[in-house]
Design an enzyme around this catalytic site. Structure first.
Site, PDB file in Angstrom:
ATOM      1  N   PHE A 149       0.755  -0.671   0.049  1.00 39.83           N
ATOM      2  CA  PHE A 149      -0.061  -0.256  -0.006  1.00 39.83           C
ATOM      3  C   PHE A 149       0.921   1.263  -0.059  1.00 39.83           C
ATOM      4  CE2 PHE A 149      -2.105   3.554   2.285  1.00 39.83           C
ATOM      5  CZ  PHE A 149      -3.312   2.945   1.767  1.00 39.83           C
ATOM      6  N   GLU A 153       5.602   9.584  -0.033  1.00 36.56           N
ATOM      7  CA  GLU A 153       6.961  10.352  -1.013  1.00 36.56           C
ATOM      8  C   GLU A 153       8.208  10.544   0.366  1.00 36.56           C
ATOM      9  OE1 GLU A 153       4.572  11.989  -4.276  1.00 36.56           O
ATOM     10  OE2 GLU A 153       3.147  10.805  -4.644  1.00 36.56           O
ATOM     11  N   THR A 187       6.265  -0.798   2.865  1.00 40.41           N
ATOM     12  CA  THR A 187       6.017  -1.896   3.439  1.00 40.41           C
ATOM     13  C   THR A 187       5.690  -3.433   1.923  1.00 40.41           C
ATOM     14  OG1 THR A 187       5.266  -0.881   5.853  1.00 40.41           O
ATOM     15  CG2 THR A 187       4.659  -3.326   4.978  1.00 40.41           C
ATOM     16  N   ARG A 295      12.122 -10.124  41.302  1.00 45.16           N
ATOM     17  CA  ARG A 295      13.029 -10.047  41.479  1.00 45.16           C
ATOM     18  C   ARG A 295      13.705  -8.907  42.423  1.00 45.16           C
ATOM     19  NH1 ARG A 295      18.664  -9.241  40.804  1.00 45.16           N
ATOM     20  NH2 ARG A 295      19.399  -6.683  40.881  1.00 45.16           N
ATOM     21  N   GLN A 364      13.089   0.075  32.368  1.00 49.42           N
ATOM     22  CA  GLN A 364      13.786   0.613  33.793  1.00 49.42           C
ATOM     23  C   GLN A 364      13.483  -0.205  34.839  1.00 49.42           C
ATOM     24  OE1 GLN A 364      14.244   3.546  34.168  1.00 49.42           O
ATOM     25  NE2 GLN A 364      15.256   3.760  36.275  1.00 49.42           N
ATOM     26  N   ILE A 365      12.537  -1.214  35.143  1.00 50.37           N
ATOM     27  CA  ILE A 365      12.306  -2.262  36.136  1.00 50.37           C
ATOM     28  C   ILE A 365      12.670  -3.427  35.965  1.00 50.37           C
ATOM     29  CG2 ILE A 365      10.958  -4.267  36.704  1.00 50.37           C
ATOM     30  CD1 ILE A 365       8.256  -1.890  35.875  1.00 50.37           C
ATOM     31  N   GLU A 398       1.045   5.355   9.690  1.00 49.78           N
ATOM     32  CA  GLU A 398      -0.004   5.909   9.519  1.00 49.78           C
ATOM     33  C   GLU A 398      -0.693   6.960  10.190  1.00 49.78           C
ATOM     34  OE1 GLU A 398      -2.507   2.884   8.392  1.00 49.78           O
ATOM     35  OE2 GLU A 398      -0.592   1.698   8.400  1.00 49.78           O
TER      36      GLU A 398
END
Length: 419
Positions: A149, A153, A187, A295, A364-365, A398
């Site tokens: 699609f 440009e 794509t 953790r 970050q975690i 999009e």
């Protein structure tokens, strides 16, 4: 039903929090069934290859045909179409977006491929002749042929006014058309057989036209694959048209009315990308929750820290909002209600921003483990680095999120004020 903490097909399973946090109260039964079918298909066909797809460098040979055709063999490419060519669902747009979310959970770039093949192009084919539809839709649904699609440009993307476009179609004396120009960031172009392309309807015209072009036609040249930060499975490249002759029957819709064809596809695509954002956000949340549970810091699990409890609770709420937005927008289109434009814009902007926010917080975690591609000594690898690279483009293509906010503002405040 799970991803892994290492982001691979093997390892410690990470449960989907969606399974106990989300209740499909209002969803049609067929969509609940579609989600289950899609999830099983994606786990089988995509998940084992997702990490490789997300990390390999783009080339014409790197297009993931095995996964692409595997998803088609599972029937996922038939979802958008009626019983004459496909699944014949009552809610095809909602079903297609649901599949998109499931794909994005494992691979955002493959969700981008699916968006083009199963949302953008199928909508343009509703404007094609019965003969073209009969010839090409089976090629699409089977996965034998990839489709593209093309609206963007080098000098125009979100602004698709004809005056900005340099790709031009001119009528010939015998009723056909000749195309000249260049499309960018397209794509599947390096492997596609056909492209739905938006062009200016004559030099100097303020109108557009949409054509279905055979990419094997003389005068078509496909550029080398673009080398991008992320979405490496969604391979893009320029398409150059040099005196490409297109038969009159390949005109999609009416001459001079192509912008409406393109926009009808893009409003659907935006909902699909919103759904992809939800899939990415959900995967990031699941990885974050698993890390918070396992953790250990200062004598207890990281999840005992109230900051992260409240932050993740907020994000879980936002995922529910984002999922509901895309489902509502898709349902409106399935009902034939064209007033879905504000919901489509909201779904796209909100869902994709959330994906970026949640992936960043999941990194970050995880700390340095989230930032690293791989710990060389131990082989540990969490796919958050890949997800972070992938998530950014969701806010751009999009229709950039700033454009989506403008669409909402025009509906909210009025075009007489916003322009």
């Amino acid at each position: 039903m799970t991803i892994t903490e290492q982001g691979q097909a093997t390892g410690t399973p990470v449960p989907r929090t969606q399974d106990h946090m989300t209740h499909d109260v209002w969803l049609p039964e067929e969509i609940v069934a579609v989600r289950a079918t899609a999830r099983a298909a994606v786990e089988k066909r995509l998940a084992p290859h997702a990490r490789d797809i997300g990390t390999r460098e783009e080339s014409a040979d790197s297009f993931p045909w095995e996964v692409f055709r595997g998803l088609a063999e599972e029937g996922l490419f038939e979802v958008p179409f009626g019983a004459d060519f496909g699944a014949g669902l009552m809610h095809p747009m909602l079903a297609t977006c649901t599949v998109t979310e499931e794909i994005a959970y494992h691979s955002s770039s493959m969700a981008g491929v699916y968006d083009g093949q199963c949302i953008l192009v199928p909508q343009t084919l509703t404007y094609a002749s019965d003969d073209l539809r009969a010839r090409l839709i089976p090629e699409l649904t089977s996965g034998r042929t990839a489709f593209s699609f093309a609206t963007t440009e080098p000098d125009t993307s979100s602004d698709l006014t004809a005056e900005r476009m340099q790709t031009v179609a001119e009528p010939t004396d015998d009723g056909d058309y000749v195309l000249n120009g260049r499309k960018r960031w397209i794509t599947n172009s390096v492997v596609a057989g056909w492209v739905s392309v938006l062009v200016r309807a004559g030099a100097g015209s303020d109108r557009a036209a949409m054509f279905l072009v055979d990419l094997s036609s003389p005068g078509v040249r496909i550029g080398a694959p673009d080398l991008k930060m992320g979405h490496r499975g969604q391979i893009t490249a320029d398409i150059v048209f040099d005196d490409v002759r297109v038969p009159a029957e390949n005109l999609l819709g009416q001459w001079g009315a192509g912008l409406g064809v393109a926009l009808s596809a893009l409003v659907r695509g935006r909902i699909g990308i919103g759904a992809a954002g939800v899939g990415v956000a959900q995967a990031a949340l699941d990885l974050a929750v698993q890390r918070l549970r396992t953790r250990q810091v200062f004598g207890g699990p990281l999840g005992a820290m109230q900051h992260w409890q409240f932050t993740m609770a907020q994000r879980a709420t936002e995922i529910e909002c984002a999922r509901t937005l895309y489902q509502k927008a898709a349902t409106l289109l399935d009902r034939g209600d064209r007033s879905a434009e504000p919901e489509a814009a909201m779904a796209k902007a909100y869902g994709t921003r959330l994906a970026n926010d949640l992936v960043r917080e999941a990194i970050q975690i995880h700390g340095a483990l989230g930032f690293a591609r791989q710990v060389s000594e131990s082989g540990e690898s969490v796919r958050l680095e890949e997800m972070y690279r992938d998530a950014k483009i969701l806010e751009i293509f999009e229709g950039a999120n700033e454009l989506q906010q403008w669409i909402v503002a025009r509906q909210l405040i009025g075009r007489d004020v916003t322009g």
